[in-house]
Design an enzyme around this catalytic site. Structure first.
Site, PDB file in Angstrom:
ATOM      1  N   HIS A   5     -18.904  -7.323   4.982  1.00  0.00           N
ATOM      2  CA  HIS A   5     -18.020  -8.039   4.063  1.00  0.00           C
ATOM      3  C   HIS A   5     -16.848  -8.579   4.858  1.00  0.00           C
ATOM      4  O   HIS A   5     -16.404  -7.994   5.859  1.00  0.00           O
ATOM      5  CB  HIS A   5     -17.554  -7.154   2.901  1.00  0.00           C
ATOM      6  CG  HIS A   5     -16.777  -5.935   3.289  1.00  0.00           C
ATOM      7  ND1 HIS A   5     -15.431  -5.954   3.523  1.00  0.00           N
ATOM      8  CD2 HIS A   5     -17.164  -4.651   3.477  1.00  0.00           C
ATOM      9  CE1 HIS A   5     -15.013  -4.736   3.828  1.00  0.00           C
ATOM     10  NE2 HIS A   5     -16.042  -3.922   3.819  1.00  0.00           N
ATOM     11  N   ASP A  14       7.155   9.093   9.600  1.00  0.00           N
ATOM     12  CA  ASP A  14       7.730   7.794   9.230  1.00  0.00           C
ATOM     13  C   ASP A  14       9.128   8.058   8.684  1.00  0.00           C
ATOM     14  O   ASP A  14       9.271   8.614   7.594  1.00  0.00           O
ATOM     15  CB  ASP A  14       6.843   7.099   8.198  1.00  0.00           C
ATOM     16  CG  ASP A  14       7.247   5.643   7.976  1.00  0.00           C
ATOM     17  OD1 ASP A  14       8.385   5.277   8.339  1.00  0.00           O
ATOM     18  OD2 ASP A  14       6.417   4.882   7.437  1.00  0.00           O
ATOM     19  N   GLU A  31      11.395   5.535   8.589  1.00  0.00           N
ATOM     20  CA  GLU A  31      11.789   4.144   8.300  1.00  0.00           C
ATOM     21  C   GLU A  31      12.272   3.439   9.571  1.00  0.00           C
ATOM     22  O   GLU A  31      13.027   3.987  10.368  1.00  0.00           O
ATOM     23  CB  GLU A  31      12.854   4.040   7.204  1.00  0.00           C
ATOM     24  CG  GLU A  31      13.073   2.622   6.687  1.00  0.00           C
ATOM     25  CD  GLU A  31      11.783   1.912   6.259  1.00  0.00           C
ATOM     26  OE1 GLU A  31      11.082   1.379   7.140  1.00  0.00           O
ATOM     27  OE2 GLU A  31      11.487   1.891   5.047  1.00  0.00           O
ATOM     28  N   ASN A  32      11.757   2.244   9.723  1.00  0.00           N
ATOM     29  CA  ASN A  32      12.001   1.441  10.927  1.00  0.00           C
ATOM     30  C   ASN A  32      11.535   2.168  12.183  1.00  0.00           C
ATOM     31  O   ASN A  32      12.073   1.952  13.269  1.00  0.00           O
ATOM     32  CB  ASN A  32      13.471   1.031  11.051  1.00  0.00           C
ATOM     33  CG  ASN A  32      13.897   0.149   9.895  1.00  0.00           C
ATOM     34  OD1 ASN A  32      13.106  -0.653   9.416  1.00  0.00           O
ATOM     35  ND2 ASN A  32      15.123   0.316   9.430  1.00  0.00           N
ATOM     36  N   ASP A  72     -16.857  -2.585   8.195  1.00  0.00           N
ATOM     37  CA  ASP A  72     -17.162  -3.609   7.189  1.00  0.00           C
ATOM     38  C   ASP A  72     -18.665  -3.781   7.000  1.00  0.00           C
ATOM     39  O   ASP A  72     -19.099  -4.430   6.035  1.00  0.00           O
ATOM     40  CB  ASP A  72     -16.528  -4.947   7.588  1.00  0.00           C
ATOM     41  CG  ASP A  72     -15.008  -4.923   7.492  1.00  0.00           C
ATOM     42  OD1 ASP A  72     -14.469  -3.965   6.915  1.00  0.00           O
ATOM     43  OD2 ASP A  72     -14.363  -5.859   8.011  1.00  0.00           O
ATOM     44  N   PHE A 126     -14.029  -9.812   1.204  1.00  0.00           N
ATOM     45  CA  PHE A 126     -14.828  -9.321   0.074  1.00  0.00           C
ATOM     46  C   PHE A 126     -16.062 -10.176  -0.215  1.00  0.00           C
ATOM     47  O   PHE A 126     -16.742  -9.966  -1.207  1.00  0.00           O
ATOM     48  CB  PHE A 126     -13.981  -9.147  -1.200  1.00  0.00           C
ATOM     49  CG  PHE A 126     -12.777  -8.259  -1.003  1.00  0.00           C
ATOM     50  CD1 PHE A 126     -12.838  -7.123  -0.209  1.00  0.00           C
ATOM     51  CD2 PHE A 126     -11.570  -8.571  -1.622  1.00  0.00           C
ATOM     52  CE1 PHE A 126     -11.731  -6.301  -0.027  1.00  0.00           C
ATOM     53  CE2 PHE A 126     -10.448  -7.756  -1.448  1.00  0.00           C
ATOM     54  CZ  PHE A 126     -10.528  -6.626  -0.645  1.00  0.00           C
ATOM     55  N   GLY A 160       7.202   2.765   3.011  1.00  0.00           N
ATOM     56  CA  GLY A 160       8.303   2.852   2.059  1.00  0.00           C
ATOM     57  C   GLY A 160       8.631   1.523   1.412  1.00  0.00           C
ATOM     58  O   GLY A 160       9.142   1.475   0.286  1.00  0.00           O
ATOM     59  N   ASP A 161       8.327   0.412   2.128  1.00  0.00           N
ATOM     60  CA  ASP A 161       8.555  -0.929   1.589  1.00  0.00           C
ATOM     61  C   ASP A 161       7.275  -1.503   0.986  1.00  0.00           C
ATOM     62  O   ASP A 161       7.138  -2.705   0.843  1.00  0.00           O
ATOM     63  CB  ASP A 161       9.101  -1.851   2.688  1.00  0.00           C
ATOM     64  CG  ASP A 161       8.167  -1.920   3.894  1.00  0.00           C
ATOM     65  OD1 ASP A 161       7.080  -1.282   3.875  1.00  0.00           O
ATOM     66  OD2 ASP A 161       8.506  -2.623   4.868  1.00  0.00           O
ATOM     67  N   HIS A 197     -24.051 -10.044  -6.926  1.00  0.00           N
ATOM     68  CA  HIS A 197     -24.290 -11.489  -6.901  1.00  0.00           C
ATOM     69  C   HIS A 197     -23.457 -12.099  -8.021  1.00  0.00           C
ATOM     70  O   HIS A 197     -23.382 -11.573  -9.131  1.00  0.00           O
ATOM     71  CB  HIS A 197     -25.777 -11.827  -7.044  1.00  0.00           C
ATOM     72  CG  HIS A 197     -26.397 -11.411  -8.346  1.00  0.00           C
ATOM     73  ND1 HIS A 197     -26.527 -12.255  -9.412  1.00  0.00           N
ATOM     74  CD2 HIS A 197     -26.906 -10.220  -8.748  1.00  0.00           C
ATOM     75  CE1 HIS A 197     -27.102 -11.622 -10.412  1.00  0.00           C
ATOM     76  NE2 HIS A 197     -27.337 -10.370 -10.048  1.00  0.00           N
TER      77      HIS A 197
END
Ligand SMILES: *[C@@H]1O[C@H](CO)[C@@H](O)[C@H](O)[C@H]1NC(C)=O
Ligand SMILES: *[C@@H]1O[C@H](CO)[C@@H](O)[C@H](O)[C@H]1NC(C)=O
Ligand SMILES: *[C@@H]1O[C@H](CO)[C@@H](O)[C@H](O)[C@H]1NC(C)=O
Length: 501
Positions: A419, A222, A224-225, A438, A422, A299-300, A466
């Site tokens: 889930h 990575d 960036e961009n 999930d 959540f 990075g962002d 619960h």
């Protein structure tokens, strides 16, 4: 030749064979010393006996430092288990072992995303990624989407076009296509300040920028961009899809030269997947590295990726392939291996079960489904056959990880508890990786001392709970209403008994 009982590797320096026990000792011998060294699993210097990481527990917010069992060795996981007994724990700090104070803490809000905790990212569960090193238990850092670590004010980390090396040992089976499961150099502002402002190891199957051969996951850089598998953002057939359980992933760079390398972290040597010039699109030559350190995010502060980190370092200078070979031998000698993800009373695959709540005043209620809604109802031997069927489940091998389990509805075969945002719901298995993950849960010893707590595999800070009689996966003191601390331990503890139907 000195024989050491701990992992060791030797390096020939001026004809003298020196036995060195830590990756950072090897980098130092190669004249490319570590300027950041992070591992929750072991010391990365032969002489390091300080804190590896800090855990914070849910019951009282107290923290404890976890150290190696002795200098240069594996983490003292038993000290964590004792400190966190009867409550939940998260990893609050990953300490820098290099002496430069480049510790990693909860990621702050950034240009792409604000985390769910007043803008801050989630912290990782302290128990989401158990492993053994040479037979001794340790814990990695299991990053779920929304989690991340960062340090924006570092010391000694490469800036501008300065040379650096990075390696990370990661779980090759825990990934996604979200942006971005990274470890390495990033912006000090938590914002995208332009091409060439990052240099980090990436792992996953994001195909928006570069790709390698096959469908991924790939090790990429990575910068960036762009996630780079090779020279420019493009397909590099020499960057392979990787499926090893434990992976050594390397990115290194110096003026107009960078490389991607990788290998199986439990055997064999490293291969080079790219080594050559910097991208010739604007911004990457020279680089404008800023020297912040990120883990598990872009990075962002892009926070949609997942992955598991066990150990990694950043160096000053461009490490030689020979130094990296010695480091790889050291990682192999550390003997990473898998271990059980479950504990407590057995929840056996193939058995028919029910889940009874243990919260005082609610302990005649069972987890059931009404259509797709999963909630709790009082169920007794004289309840209707319909209700008995709605509260009965068959335990299946975990759809997303065979070391855990999934729960298929007795009265609606082919549908499982999963889930979603959540909340628990009953859904037909749609065959997707997202569904599998999930719908995968790891039963462990009940947090209140009875029965079982049912941990989400993909969000291991979260357990079946619960709340107002509705089923969720909840983290203690987390950002959601149903994460409330009041009666948390009872609400996430269940008696797994025989099914009604
Ligand atoms: C946790 O506490 C229980 C009950 O006090 C005890 O039986 C168990 O051994 C403890 N486990 C650890 C790892 O300390
Ligand atoms: C970048 O490199 C490629 C491949 O060598 C070349 O075809 C292209 O013209 C170069 N672009 C620039 C802007 O130099
Ligand atoms: C199931 O949901 C329906 C529709 O909301 C409701 O009428 C019914 O009472 C529910 N059944 C149970 C057992 O909760």
């Amino acid at each position: 030749m000195i024989l050491l009982s701990r992992p060791s590797a030797s390096l020939i320096l001026g004809g003298v064979v020196t036995v060195l026990a830590g990756p950072c000792d090897l980098y130092a011998a190669g004249k490319t010393p570590c300027v950041a060294a992070h591992a929750t699993t072991r010391a990365l210097y032969d002489s390091y006996s300080g804190a590896l990481y800090q855990v914070k527990r849910g019951s009282d917010g107290a923290t404890a430092d976890i150290k190696p069992i002795s200098a240069g060795r594996v983490a003292n996981a038993a000290s964590q288990d004792t400190f966190c007994n009867g409550t939940t724990c998260v990893i609050s700090i990953i300490y820098d072992q290099s002496g430069r104070g480049n510790h990693l803490r909860q990621g702050p809000p950034g240009g792409a995303a604000s985390g769910p905790n007043g803008g801050y990212d989630n912290l990782a569960s302290a128990i989401g990624a158990p492993v053994t090193l040479d037979g001794k238990k340790a814990y990695g850092v299991f990053i779920s989407p929304g989690s991340g670590y960062r340090n924006d004010a570092t010391n000694g980390v490469a800036t501008g076009d300065q040379a650096e090396g990075i390696y990370a040992v990661i779980d090759g089976t825990h990934f996604n296509s979200g942006c971005c499961f990274d470890y390495g150099n990033a912006e000090i502002s938590n914002r995208d300040t332009g091409s060439g402002h990052m240099e980090a190891v990436y792992f996953g199957d994001n195909s928006f920028w570069g790709t390698g051969s096959g469908n991924g996951p790939w090790i990429m850089a990575d910068m960036e961009n762009g996630l780079f598998s090779g020279f420019n953002v493009a397909n590099n057939p020499a960057d392979p899809s990787i499926s090893d359980r434990f992976i050594t992933a390397i990115v290194k760079g110096k003026p107009n030269q960078w490389a991607i390398r990788g290998g199986n972290a439990v055997s064999g040597s490293l291969s080079t997947f790219y080594s050559g010039a910097r991208p010739n699109t604007s911004g990457y030559n020279p680089m404008s590295k800023e020297g912040a350190i990120i883990l598990g995010i872009g990075g962002d502060n892009s926070i949609s990726a997942q992955g598991t980190f066990y150990e990694g370092v950043m160096t000053s200078g461009y490490p030689s392939d020979a130094t990296e070979s010695a480091v790889q031998a050291n990682i192999v000698a550390a003997k990473y291996a898998t271990t059980s993800l479950t504990s407590g009373p057995a929840v056996n695959v193939g058995s028919s079960i029910s889940f009874r709540a243990t919260t005082p005043g609610f302990d005649t209620r069972y987890l059931m489904h009404n259509g797709s809604t999963v909630d709790t109802q009082v169920v007794t031997s004289s309840s209707s056959a319909t209700l008995k069927g709605q509260a009965s489940w068959t335990v299946r091998t975990g759809l997303g990880n065979a070391a855990c389990v999934s729960f298929e509805s007795k009265d609606t075969p082919g549908s499982f508890i999963r889930h979603y945002a959540f909340q628990l719901q009953l859904s037909a298995n749609d065959g997707t990786k997202q569904f599998f993950e999930d719908a995968t849960f790891c039963p462990q010893a009940g947090i209140n001392g009875e029965g079982n707590s049912i941990r989400s595999w993909s969000y291991p800070t979260r357990f079946f709970r619960h709340y107002a009689d509705v089923g969720y996966i909840a983290s203690e003191g987390g950002p959601e209403v149903f994460d409330a601390t009041s009666s948390y331990n009872e609400d996430v503890t269940w008696i797994v008994g025989n099914s009604f139907a």
